[in-house]
Design a protein around this motif. Structure first.
Motif, short mmCIF file in Angstrom:
data_model
loop_
_atom_site.label_atom_id
_atom_site.label_comp_id
_atom_site.label_asym_id
_atom_site.label_seq_id
_atom_site.Cartn_x
_atom_site.Cartn_y
_atom_site.Cartn_z
N ARG A 124 36.40 -1.88 2.62
CA ARG A 124 37.03 -1.17 1.50
C ARG A 124 36.87 -1.97 0.21
N ALA A 125 37.09 -3.28 0.30
CA ALA A 125 36.95 -4.13 -0.89
C ALA A 125 35.51 -4.10 -1.41
N SER A 126 34.55 -4.09 -0.49
CA SER A 126 33.14 -4.07 -0.90
C SER A 126 32.76 -2.72 -1.49
N LEU A 127 33.31 -1.65 -0.92
CA LEU A 127 33.04 -0.32 -1.50
C LEU A 127 33.56 -0.25 -2.93
N PHE A 128 34.74 -0.80 -3.15
CA PHE A 128 35.30 -0.79 -4.51
C PHE A 128 34.43 -1.58 -5.48
N LYS A 129 33.70 -2.56 -4.96
CA LYS A 129 32.85 -3.36 -5.85
C LYS A 129 31.64 -2.57 -6.33
N LEU A 130 31.31 -1.48 -5.66
CA LEU A 130 30.20 -0.65 -6.13
C LEU A 130 30.66 0.06 -7.40
N GLU A 131 29.82 -0.06 -8.41
CA GLU A 131 30.19 0.43 -9.74
C GLU A 131 30.49 1.94 -9.74
N ASN A 132 29.81 2.71 -8.89
CA ASN A 132 29.96 4.16 -8.90
C ASN A 132 31.08 4.66 -7.99
N VAL A 133 31.75 3.75 -7.32
CA VAL A 133 32.83 4.16 -6.42
C VAL A 133 34.14 4.09 -7.18
N VAL A 134 34.83 5.23 -7.23
CA VAL A 134 36.03 5.31 -8.05
C VAL A 134 37.28 5.06 -7.21
N ASP A 135 37.29 5.53 -5.98
CA ASP A 135 38.48 5.42 -5.15
C ASP A 135 38.06 5.30 -3.69
N VAL A 136 38.75 4.48 -2.96
CA VAL A 136 38.46 4.33 -1.52
C VAL A 136 39.76 4.33 -0.75
N VAL A 188 33.18 9.20 -5.30
CA VAL A 188 32.07 8.50 -5.94
C VAL A 188 31.50 9.36 -7.06
N GLU A 189 30.89 8.70 -8.02
CA GLU A 189 30.29 9.44 -9.13
C GLU A 189 29.14 10.30 -8.61
N ASP A 190 29.05 11.50 -9.13
CA ASP A 190 28.03 12.46 -8.69
C ASP A 190 26.74 12.19 -9.48
N LEU A 191 26.03 11.13 -9.10
CA LEU A 191 24.84 10.70 -9.83
C LEU A 191 23.73 10.36 -8.83
N PRO A 192 22.46 10.37 -9.28
CA PRO A 192 21.38 10.00 -8.37
C PRO A 192 21.55 8.56 -7.88
N GLY A 193 21.29 8.35 -6.61
CA GLY A 193 21.27 6.98 -6.09
C GLY A 193 22.60 6.45 -5.61
N VAL A 194 23.68 7.18 -5.87
CA VAL A 194 24.99 6.65 -5.48
C VAL A 194 25.11 6.56 -3.96
N LEU A 195 24.60 7.57 -3.28
CA LEU A 195 24.69 7.57 -1.81
C LEU A 195 23.91 6.39 -1.22
N THR A 196 22.76 6.08 -1.86
CA THR A 196 21.98 4.92 -1.41
C THR A 196 22.82 3.65 -1.48
N ARG A 197 23.56 3.52 -2.57
CA ARG A 197 24.36 2.31 -2.74
C ARG A 197 25.42 2.21 -1.65
N VAL A 198 26.06 3.33 -1.36
CA VAL A 198 27.09 3.33 -0.32
C VAL A 198 26.43 3.01 1.03
N ALA A 199 25.35 3.73 1.34
CA ALA A 199 24.70 3.54 2.63
C ALA A 199 24.15 2.12 2.75
N SER A 200 23.64 1.59 1.63
CA SER A 200 23.04 0.26 1.63
C SER A 200 24.06 -0.82 1.95
N LEU A 201 25.28 -0.60 1.53
CA LEU A 201 26.34 -1.56 1.83
C LEU A 201 26.52 -1.69 3.35
N PHE A 202 26.53 -0.56 4.04
CA PHE A 202 26.71 -0.58 5.49
C PHE A 202 25.47 -1.15 6.18
#
Lengths: 187, 603
Positions: free
Chosen positions: A61-73, A9-23
């Motif tokens: 996995r498909a939903s993680l890829f839909k997050l703009e800051n996720v590069v690879d899953v 994932v991109e090393d930017l503020p808020g990215v972890l929130t997006r990942v966690a928020s999906l779950f």
């Protein structure tokens, strides 16, 4: 079943929130989540373990890829992989009863990384079951464990090895590899 | 689906059409501009000529710079209206709609509109001001963490606190909004980022090339399997959704249907993607779809789902949905595959591209037996249809829709609100062309129609735009009547007024023992309300008055409001109760029964 996802994932503020928020949105509890720098500049690598139905893996996995800051899953599923967890365990120990702990640490191939007159700290790396084994033994003595800090799982796929190479890589590693695979099968 | 716009082309057009001489100086790269100027210059470059917004402290620097740019700003009366207008603009035009609001309450007021766009995959970009970056996170006046608030209802969102990041972020936002499965993107810009200055170069700010979702997969074997399933199917049905229009696959779906003689059922958002008049068109499926449509789906041995997502309003009870059918799912979002309905073949990609690959493998096919079976299953239903009832002095909403459709025709854009009238419109207004029905499907946001129609009118100024709203939903955003007057828009408004929150009343009648709690609704005299805005109007009480009133509205030089006082306790039939299977529908009451008759589809 337990799912293990490895993501860049991109090393930017808020990215972890997006990942966690999906779950959170999928009402899936995250068992463990470890994040750190990776070999790719600007990208963090995370290992996320969660409990979800067998079919959910594809959608997560498909939903993680839909997050703009996720590069690879990568959904590790049952692929051959090495999984490790780091634990720091602080136990009450006086000069009189230290020796017993030293023996335990030896058996579990852990290390003592801090020592005072009232306590000592054990560092241990290994698969989850091994860390839990040590904790269990330490708990036999009530009140001995003061603090536990566990990193959560870190997972990396194995390279393309033939099985004879795996065997040749040494008993310890092969044993852990077997455990990893067994864990995967169990879950 | 690659991004549709050609930003470079737009930039040149915009440069050429600027109003004031010298205004274009700002656009010739590279120039040093303020963040506020960069905002507008980037929008112009992305092809934006109309934005919908409401000013406030944290976005005032941007408003101050607006006069230098060839962009029309539409002042809304509530920010929810701005988001719905951007949405209506996007749905009518296929382009990205833009809404602007200030920080705090301005931003939170956008949320319903953003969620509407999210659930229906509509490309909009919402721009909000925020407090200066120095005080972010301090609960400063009108500060809200809007990127946090909108995280689950946007495709992506950004917080920009540096002027030099602005152009690139905005261009990236447009790319995200319109690529793949489209959706809303919010860009939150701190006040100091608007006030600071940076070098602006539209070309340099170009985002990285769009990366399609890595799990898109259209394999040779899948195509072959799909073709084989179609070849061997005895009772196939095409399920056509919103994706048909989003990917521009109208011709391809039609070619598939005609070549293999497969009937086409449509989702609510799919209406218009396949002509209603086409002999293979079955009509709308799902909760308020006609019995023969849902019956055909339950009896089918093959479903070909094209750009639709098996929403619960479409499938009913999943464990009993189309059990006899194999399923082919053609869909651009991999996260939709096997989400609700397990499919046999998944072709994950842009619908048009997939169908282009599939069509050469499809041969002509005799589908007449199945089509005859479906035709026969229509049976007496059509006779019982309310539109065929003689005029007994009652005014039914179905009559209004039917007559509206006959007069307004298939070129008109109809923007509906949410509730009974929305379903009656879907049943009785037969859409022949894409992008002629604009409605909130996934979110079901009441208050959508009036502002979305304003957006649609800006997108298609030459088309007839009809608002159809209930008396409840209309009052949620009725303040936008002033916007219509301020912008001098010719929009026709039809209120289907039954004195109830009609769909609530219907559910209470069917499922809550007629306990009409909080369903009766007192409204203002809508004709007088319109008059207060300087908008002429007329109340309509009988069927004989419908056609002349519609004609009068169309002839009026500007906006016109029709208040249709329809039967108070009419229900939308047929209906599948939530959680029931498609064949367990409540049918239109027959002669024998006063109460809704529970019938099986086989009846």
């Amino acid at each position: 079943m337990l799912h293990t996802f490895v993501a860049y994932v991109e090393d930017l503020p808020g990215v972890l929130t997006r990942v966690a928020s999906l779950f959170r949105r999928l009402n899936i509890n995250i068992h463990s989540l470890t994040v750190g720098r990776s070999e790719r500049p600007g990208l963090s690598r995370l290992t996320l373990v969660c409990e979800a139905s067998g079919e959910a893996g594809h959608r997560i996995r498909a939903s993680l890829f839909k997050l703009e800051n996720v590069v690879d899953v990568d959904d590790i599923a049952q692929a051959p992989a090495v999984t490790r967890e780091l634990a720091l365990i602080k136990v009450a120990a006086t000069p009189r009863n230290r020796a017993q702990i030293f023996d335990l640490v030896e058996v579990f191939r852990a290390r003592i990384v801090d020592l005072t007159s009232e306590s000592l700290m054990i560092e241990m790396t290994g698969v989850e079951s091994k860390i839990e084994g040590l904790i269990e033994v330490l708990r036999e003595d009530e009140g001995r464990i003061l603090e536990i800090c566990r990193s959560g799982k870190m997972t990396m796929r194995r390279g393309h090895h033939v099985s004879s190479v795996l065997r040749a890589m040494g008993a310890g590693d092969a044993e852990e590899a077997r455990e990893t695979q067994e864990n995967a099968v169990e879950s | 689906m690659a991004s549709k716009g050609n930003p470079k082309g737009h930039a040149h057009e915009a440069n050429g059409s600027a109003a004031a001489p010298g205004a274009n100086a700002h656009l010739h790269p590279p120039a040093r501009l303020t963040g506020a100027e960069i905002l507008w210059a980037t929008l112009v470059g992305e092809g934006v000529d109309t934005v919908f917004g409401y000013p406030g402290g944290a976005i005032l620097p941007a408003y101050d710079a607006l006069r230098k740019f060839p962009i029309r700003h539409v002042l809304v009366r509530h920010e929810q209206g701005a988001a719905h207008m951007a949405d209506g603009y996007a749905r009518a035009s296929g382009k990205v709609g833009v809404a602007i609001a200030t920080s705090g309450p301005g931003a939170t007021n956008l949320v319903t509109g953003i969620a509407t766009a999210m659930l229906d995959s509509i490309p909009i970009v919402c721009i909000t001001g925020n407090v200066p970056s120095k005080v972010l996170g301090t609960d400063a006046f009108q500060e809200v963490d809007i990127t946090g608030v909108t995280l689950p209802v946007t495709k992506h969102n950004f917080l920009v606190s540096k002027t030099e990041d602005l152009a690139q972020t905005l261009r990236h936002a447009f790319q995200i909004a319109r690529s793949g499965r489209p959706g809303p993107v919010l860009v939150d810009i701190t006040k100091d980022a608007q006030q600071g200055s940076a070098v602006f170069d539209f070309e340099v700010a170009k985002p990285r090339p769009y990366r399609p979702h890595p799990m898109l997969r259209v394999e040779e074997s899948g195509l072959a399997q799909a073709a084989e399933l179609i070849r061997n199917a005895k009772r196939p049905v095409i399920l056509a959704g919103h994706g048909v229009m989003e990917s521009g696959a109208m011709e391809q779906v039609r070619a598939l249907a005609e070549r293999a003689q497969i009937p086409v059922a449509l989702t609510l958002l799919g209406l218009g993607g396949f002509p209603a008049s086409h002999p293979l068109n079955l009509g709308m499926m799902g909760m308020h779809g006609e019995a023969w449509v849902n019956h055909a789906i339950q009896e089918a041995d093959l479903l070909i789902a094209c750009g639709m997502r098996f929403d619960d309003r479409v499938t009913g009870k999943l464990s009993e949905y189309a059990l006899k059918a194999r399923k082919i799912h053609i869909e651009i979002d991999p996260a939709e595959i096997n989400k609700n309905v397990k499919v046999d073949v998944a072709l994950v990609g842009d619908l048009r591209e997939v169908l282009e690959e599939l069509l050469p493998r499809i041969a002509g096919r005799d589908g007449s037996a199945w089509l005859k079976t479906i035709e026969a299953s229509k049976g007496a239903v059509a006779v019982r249809d309310i539109k065929n009832l003689p005029d007994l002095g009652h005014l039914y909403a179905a009559h209004v829709m039917h007559d509206l459709w006959r007069i307004a025709g298939s070129d008109a854009i109809v923007v509906t609100d949410v509730g009974q009238h929305q379903m009656w419109e879907a049943q009785y207004f037969h859409h022949g062309k894409p992008r002629t029905l604009i409605t909130s499907g996934g979110l079901g946001a009441m208050g959508f129609a009036l502002p979305a129609a304003i957006g649609a009118k800006f997108a298609c100024p030459d088309k007839d735009v009809w608002v159809i709203a209930g008396d409840g939903g209309f009052q949620m955003t009725a303040a936008e009547l002033s916007t219509i007057v301020q912008e001098k828009l010719k929009i026709h408004i039809a209120i289907i007024n039954n004195g109830y929150l009609g769909m609530i009343r219907q559910w209470q009648e069917f499922f809550y023992e007629r306990n009409y709690e909080a369903a009766p609704l007192v409204s203002p005299d809508f004709v007088k309300l319109a008059d207060a805005h300087g908008i002429p109007g007329r109340a309509v009480r009988t069927r004989a008055e419908v056609a002349p009133a519609v004609e009068e509205a169309r002839r009026a030089p500007g906006a016109f409001l029709l208040n249709f006082l329809v039967e108070k306790e009419e229900s939308v039939y047929p209906m599948i109760p939530a959680g029931s299977a498609l064949h367990e529908m409540i049918r239109r009451p027959g002669k024998r029964a006063k109460d809704p008759l529970e019938e099986r589809a086989e009846d």
